[in-house]
Design a protein around this motif. Sequence first.
Motif, PDB file in Angstrom:
ATOM      1  N   UNK A   1       0.846  -1.220  -0.041  1.00  0.00           N
ATOM      2  CA  UNK A   1       0.170  -0.068  -0.020  1.00  0.00           C
ATOM      3  C   UNK A   1       1.099   1.210   0.055  1.00  0.00           C
ATOM      4  N   UNK A   2       0.190   2.490  -0.582  1.00  0.00           N
ATOM      5  CA  UNK A   2       1.098   3.575  -0.621  1.00  0.00           C
ATOM      6  C   UNK A   2       0.251   4.778  -0.407  1.00  0.00           C
ATOM      7  N   UNK A   3       0.451   5.936   0.062  1.00  0.00           N
ATOM      8  CA  UNK A   3      -0.250   6.899   0.395  1.00  0.00           C
ATOM      9  C   UNK A   3       0.253   8.177   0.171  1.00  0.00           C
TER      10      UNK A   3
ATOM     11  N   UNK B   1      -5.273  21.213   0.736  1.00  0.00           N
ATOM     12  CA  UNK B   1      -5.475  21.405   2.259  1.00  0.00           C
ATOM     13  C   UNK B   1      -6.507  22.495   2.244  1.00  0.00           C
ATOM     14  N   UNK B   2      -7.675  22.175   3.045  1.00  0.00           N
ATOM     15  CA  UNK B   2      -8.416  23.209   2.936  1.00  0.00           C
ATOM     16  C   UNK B   2      -8.608  23.994   4.417  1.00  0.00           C
ATOM     17  N   UNK B   3      -9.225  25.123   4.754  1.00  0.00           N
ATOM     18  CA  UNK B   3      -9.131  25.932   5.777  1.00  0.00           C
ATOM     19  C   UNK B   3      -9.360  24.944   7.233  1.00  0.00           C
ATOM     20  N   UNK B   4     -10.070  23.735   7.239  1.00  0.00           N
ATOM     21  CA  UNK B   4     -10.298  22.838   8.178  1.00  0.00           C
ATOM     22  C   UNK B   4      -9.111  21.942   8.279  1.00  0.00           C
ATOM     23  N   UNK B   5      -7.950  22.249   7.429  1.00  0.00           N
ATOM     24  CA  UNK B   5      -7.104  20.969   7.476  1.00  0.00           C
ATOM     25  C   UNK B   5      -7.633  19.635   6.706  1.00  0.00           C
ATOM     26  N   UNK B   6      -8.629  19.681   5.913  1.00  0.00           N
ATOM     27  CA  UNK B   6      -9.060  18.561   5.117  1.00  0.00           C
ATOM     28  C   UNK B   6      -8.421  18.357   4.069  1.00  0.00           C
ATOM     29  N   UNK B   7      -7.953  17.144   3.835  1.00  0.00           N
ATOM     30  CA  UNK B   7      -7.083  17.010   2.161  1.00  0.00           C
ATOM     31  C   UNK B   7      -7.321  15.713   1.631  1.00  0.00           C
ATOM     32  N   UNK B   8      -6.815  15.859   0.332  1.00  0.00           N
ATOM     33  CA  UNK B   8      -7.157  14.637  -0.321  1.00  0.00           C
ATOM     34  C   UNK B   8      -5.992  13.708  -0.448  1.00  0.00           C
ATOM     35  N   UNK B   9      -6.153  12.325  -0.369  1.00  0.00           N
ATOM     36  CA  UNK B   9      -5.338  11.133  -0.224  1.00  0.00           C
ATOM     37  C   UNK B   9      -5.340  10.558  -1.461  1.00  0.00           C
ATOM     38  N   UNK B  10      -4.462  10.186  -2.005  1.00  0.00           N
ATOM     39  CA  UNK B  10      -4.268   9.212  -3.019  1.00  0.00           C
ATOM     40  C   UNK B  10      -3.642   7.956  -2.413  1.00  0.00           C
ATOM     41  N   UNK B  11      -4.518   6.968  -2.451  1.00  0.00           N
ATOM     42  CA  UNK B  11      -3.810   5.556  -2.142  1.00  0.00           C
ATOM     43  C   UNK B  11      -3.804   4.579  -3.250  1.00  0.00           C
ATOM     44  N   UNK B  12      -2.590   4.082  -3.211  1.00  0.00           N
ATOM     45  CA  UNK B  12      -2.240   3.031  -4.425  1.00  0.00           C
ATOM     46  C   UNK B  12      -2.171   1.655  -3.663  1.00  0.00           C
ATOM     47  N   UNK B  13      -2.941   0.835  -4.074  1.00  0.00           N
ATOM     48  CA  UNK B  13      -3.314  -0.687  -3.486  1.00  0.00           C
ATOM     49  C   UNK B  13      -2.610  -1.610  -4.521  1.00  0.00           C
ATOM     50  N   UNK B  14      -1.629  -2.489  -3.939  1.00  0.00           N
ATOM     51  CA  UNK B  14      -1.052  -3.356  -5.099  1.00  0.00           C
ATOM     52  C   UNK B  14      -1.478  -4.696  -4.616  1.00  0.00           C
ATOM     53  N   UNK B  15      -1.685  -5.634  -6.009  1.00  0.00           N
ATOM     54  CA  UNK B  15      -1.672  -6.973  -5.818  1.00  0.00           C
ATOM     55  C   UNK B  15      -0.907  -7.781  -6.525  1.00  0.00           C
ATOM     56  N   UNK B  16      -0.701  -9.003  -6.136  1.00  0.00           N
ATOM     57  CA  UNK B  16       0.130  -9.862  -6.795  1.00  0.00           C
ATOM     58  C   UNK B  16      -0.954 -10.786  -7.358  1.00  0.00           C
ATOM     59  N   UNK B  17      -0.945 -11.257  -8.763  1.00  0.00           N
ATOM     60  CA  UNK B  17      -2.205 -11.965  -9.248  1.00  0.00           C
ATOM     61  C   UNK B  17      -1.090 -12.851 -10.091  1.00  0.00           C
ATOM     62  N   UNK B  18      -1.520 -14.290 -10.254  1.00  0.00           N
ATOM     63  CA  UNK B  18      -0.655 -15.285 -10.958  1.00  0.00           C
ATOM     64  C   UNK B  18      -1.210 -16.711 -10.967  1.00  0.00           C
ATOM     65  N   UNK B  19      -0.537 -17.216 -11.885  1.00  0.00           N
ATOM     66  CA  UNK B  19      -1.139 -18.662 -12.303  1.00  0.00           C
ATOM     67  C   UNK B  19       0.198 -19.291 -12.536  1.00  0.00           C
ATOM     68  N   UNK B  20       0.183 -20.838 -12.138  1.00  0.00           N
ATOM     69  CA  UNK B  20       1.217 -21.543 -12.414  1.00  0.00           C
ATOM     70  C   UNK B  20       0.397 -22.746 -13.250  1.00  0.00           C
ATOM     71  N   UNK B  21       1.055 -23.535 -14.224  1.00  0.00           N
ATOM     72  CA  UNK B  21       0.747 -24.515 -14.854  1.00  0.00           C
ATOM     73  C   UNK B  21       1.853 -25.498 -15.067  1.00  0.00           C
ATOM     74  N   UNK B  22       1.579 -26.772 -15.022  1.00  0.00           N
ATOM     75  CA  UNK B  22       2.622 -27.788 -15.154  1.00  0.00           C
ATOM     76  C   UNK B  22       3.039 -27.824 -16.391  1.00  0.00           C
ATOM     77  N   UNK B  23       4.209 -28.368 -16.703  1.00  0.00           N
ATOM     78  CA  UNK B  23       4.848 -28.563 -18.019  1.00  0.00           C
ATOM     79  C   UNK B  23       5.868 -27.525 -18.543  1.00  0.00           C
TER      80      UNK B  23
END
Length: 158
Positions: free
Chosen positions: A52-54, A61-83
């Motif tokens: 995860x990353x933020x 940042x607004x007058x009440x100290x509110x702010x926008x956050x970008x959150x990046x979430x990462x997945x490991x997606x995979x598959x294995x096949x014999x042969x």
Amino acid sequence: MATGISRFTAQATARAALVKACKAALAGEDVDVGAGFRWPIVSNDWCFAVDTDSDIDPATVGPRRALDETVTLSLSVGAWRPGGDEDAEVEAFERAFDILARVQDHIRTQDITLGGTVLWCLPGKSQSAGATTSEDAGMGRVTEIAADFVCRHRITTV
């Protein structure tokens, strides 16, 4: 609080919601799904929440100290096949990208706010080497995709 707005970072709640979305998207499939990479993998296919990353944009940042956050979430997606042949390589590659497509489609069409934890979540960058390395080959072929999901969240002090 409104959907996608909280008093703290959404990294933990959004990550948990991403795992839940992956489980919903892959229901009925023989795919290991979970928070964090597990070993040994029970199935030949997997989808694990990893990093995860933020980041905060000071310009929001607004007058009440509110702010926008970008959150990046990462997945490991995979598959294995014999042969050790090209057919096994292609099958693993196509299955891994099929798993990712199911998750991406579910989030874009069924759960854009990840259960209300973020304002929106969209597929981001994905990357795969595209072929099994000799160290990973063993008795088959594997494809692993590092896939990101980019989310917008609002942090408020009220």
